[in-house]
Design an enzyme around this catalytic site. Structure first.
Site, PDB file in Angstrom:
ATOM      1  N   LYS A  55     -21.799 -48.026  18.710  1.00 42.60           N
ATOM      2  CA  LYS A  55     -22.366 -49.346  19.031  1.00 42.60           C
ATOM      3  C   LYS A  55     -21.459 -50.080  20.022  1.00 42.60           C
ATOM      4  CE  LYS A  55     -24.108 -49.703  14.323  1.00 42.60           C
ATOM      5  NZ  LYS A  55     -23.830 -50.327  13.015  1.00 42.60           N
ATOM      6  N   GLN A 108     -20.254 -53.792   9.282  1.00 40.20           N
ATOM      7  CA  GLN A 108     -20.662 -52.414   9.000  1.00 40.20           C
ATOM      8  C   GLN A 108     -20.682 -52.159   7.494  1.00 40.20           C
ATOM      9  OE1 GLN A 108     -21.721 -50.154  11.380  1.00 40.20           O
ATOM     10  NE2 GLN A 108     -22.274 -48.889   9.634  1.00 40.20           N
ATOM     11  N   ASP A 143     -27.803 -57.829  12.821  1.00 38.12           N
ATOM     12  CA  ASP A 143     -28.436 -56.782  12.014  1.00 38.12           C
ATOM     13  C   ASP A 143     -29.764 -57.243  11.416  1.00 38.12           C
ATOM     14  OD1 ASP A 143     -27.243 -54.255  11.800  1.00 38.12           O
ATOM     15  OD2 ASP A 143     -25.554 -55.059  10.674  1.00 38.12           O
TER      16      ASP A 143
END
Ligand code: NDP
Length: 278
Positions: free
Chosen positions: A50, A94, A117
Site C-alpha cells: 500500500k 493494519q 478503510d
C-alpha cells in the site's frame, strides 16, 4: 464454457493511473498514514504494498511501525495525533492488532472522515442507510470488478459466502443497493450448495482454500474470489479456480483479482477523505 478472467490487476493499474493524474493537479498532496503494530509478516507485506502504491500515485505517506507490546493508550494517542494532523487526510490501522488492544475501540477512535478503510461504525452505518461516504475498500473493489463485466446487477440473485464486517456484510449491502436479491451464507449455513448453485453472482470471502467447487456453481455465474490462502507456499483463493472457470462466465483470479483492487480503492478513499475535509 471457459470463463472470462476479470483482470483486477489491470483494472487497478488503470484506476491508480487516473488517481495519479488527479493528484498532479492538486495543490496539496493527499496524506495517508499507515499504522502497523507488531511484526506479522503478512501485515508487513500488505502495508509495504500500500505504501508503494501510495508513493507511486504521488501521495504523502507516513508509516508508523510500533512494537508488538504497544499498549492501547499509546495507539489511541497516535490515532488522535493523526486525527489532528492537517497533512494526513486518511489513515489505515493494519489489522489484526495484538491481543492487548481492542480493535473496535481503535477503529471507533479514527475520525470518520479520515477513515480510509471505511471500517468506522459511522461510515458503515451511513452505507447501510444508502448514504455512501467512505465505503470499505475491498467491497468497493469487488463491486467495480463485477461492474467491469458490463453485466447488469439489477434483478440478479447474488450469494455472498462469508459475513465479516470488512467483506461479507458490506458487499451484501452494496449488491442490494444495485438491486440484486442477496443471500448471505456463513459457517452455520445448512446445505450451502443450495444457495451457491442458484447464484448469478457469487462472492466468496471465507478464507479456506477451494471451499467452492465447480458443482456448487451455476452455469454462467459471475464468481468473485476474495480469499487469500497459502497452500504449499502458493497464494490461492477460496474457489477451485481451474474447475470453476469451466462453469462460470466470469471469474476473478487469485492473485490478480480482488487484492490489487483493494489497494486502488484505499487510494481512492483517501482522495474522498480529502474532499470531505476540504
Ligand atoms: P473472516 O474470517 O472474518 O470471515 C470468514 C467468514 O467465512 C465468516 O463469516 C465465516 O462464518 C465464513 N465461513 C467460514 N467457513 C465457512 C464455510 N465452510 N462455509 C461457509 N462460510 C464459512 O474473514 P474475512 O472476511 O476477513 O476474509 C475472508 C478471506 O478474504 C480471507 O482469506 C482474507 O484473507 C481474504 N481477504 C482478502 C482481501 C483482499 O484484499 N484480497 C481483503 C480482505 C480479506 P461465521 O461468521 O459463521 O464464522
Amino acid at each position: 464454457m471457459t470463463a472470462k478472467i476479470i483482470d483486477g490487476k489491470k483494472l487497478a493499474e488503470k484506476i491508480r493511473k487516473e488517481i495519479k493524474e488527479k493528484v498532479k493537479k492538486l495543490d496539496v498532496k493527499p496524506g495517508l498514514a499507515f499504522v502497523l503494530v507488531g511484526n506479522n509478516p503478512a501485515s508487513q507485506l500488505y502495508v509495504g504494498n500500500k505504501d508503494k502504491a501510495g508513493k507511486e500515485a504521488g501521495f504523502y505517506i507516513e508509516t508508523h511501525h510500533l512494537p508488538e507490546n504497544t499498549d492501547q493508550l499509546k495507539l489511541l494517542n497516535l490515532v488522535d495525533k493523526l486525527n489532528q494532523d492537517r497533512k494526513i487526510h486518511g489513515m489505515i490501522i493494519q489489522l489484526p492488532l495484538p491481543k492487548q488492544i481492542d480493535e473496535k475501540l481503535i477503529i471507533e477512535a479514527i475520525l470518520p472522515h479520515k477513515d480510509a478503510d471505511g471500517f468506522n461504525p459511522i461510515n458503515v452505518g451511513n452505507m447501510l442507510i444508502g448514504n455512501n461516504l467512505i465505503i470499505p475498500a475491498t467491497p468497493k473493489g469487488i463491486m467495480k470488478l463485477i461492474e467491469s463485466t458490463g453485466v447488469n446487477i439489477e434483478g440478479k440473485y447474488a450469494v455472498v459466502v462469508g459475513r465479516s464486517n470488512i467483506v461479507g456484510k458490506p458487499v451484501s449491502i452494496l449488491l442490494q443497493q444495485k438491486n440484486a436479491t442477496v443471500t448471505m451464507c456463513h459457517s452455520r449455513t445448512k446445505h450451502l450448495v443450495q444457495y451457491t448453485k442458484q447464484a448469478d453472482i457469487l462472492v466468496v470471502a471465507v478464507g479456506k482454500a477451494k471451499v467452492i467447487k465447480a458443482d456448487m456453481v451455476k452455469k454462467g455465474a459471475i464468481v468473485v474470489d476474495v480469499g487469500t490462502n497459502k497452500v504449499n507456499g502458493r497464494l490461492v483463493g477460496d474457489v477451485d479456480f481451474d474447475n470453476v472457470k469451466k462453469v462460470a462466465s466470469y471469474i476473478t483470479p487469485v492473485p490478480g483479482g480482488v487484492g490489487p483492487m483493494t489497494i486502488a480503492m484505499l487510494l481512492e478513499n483517501t482522495l474522498e477523505c480529502m474532499d470531505l475535509i476540504r
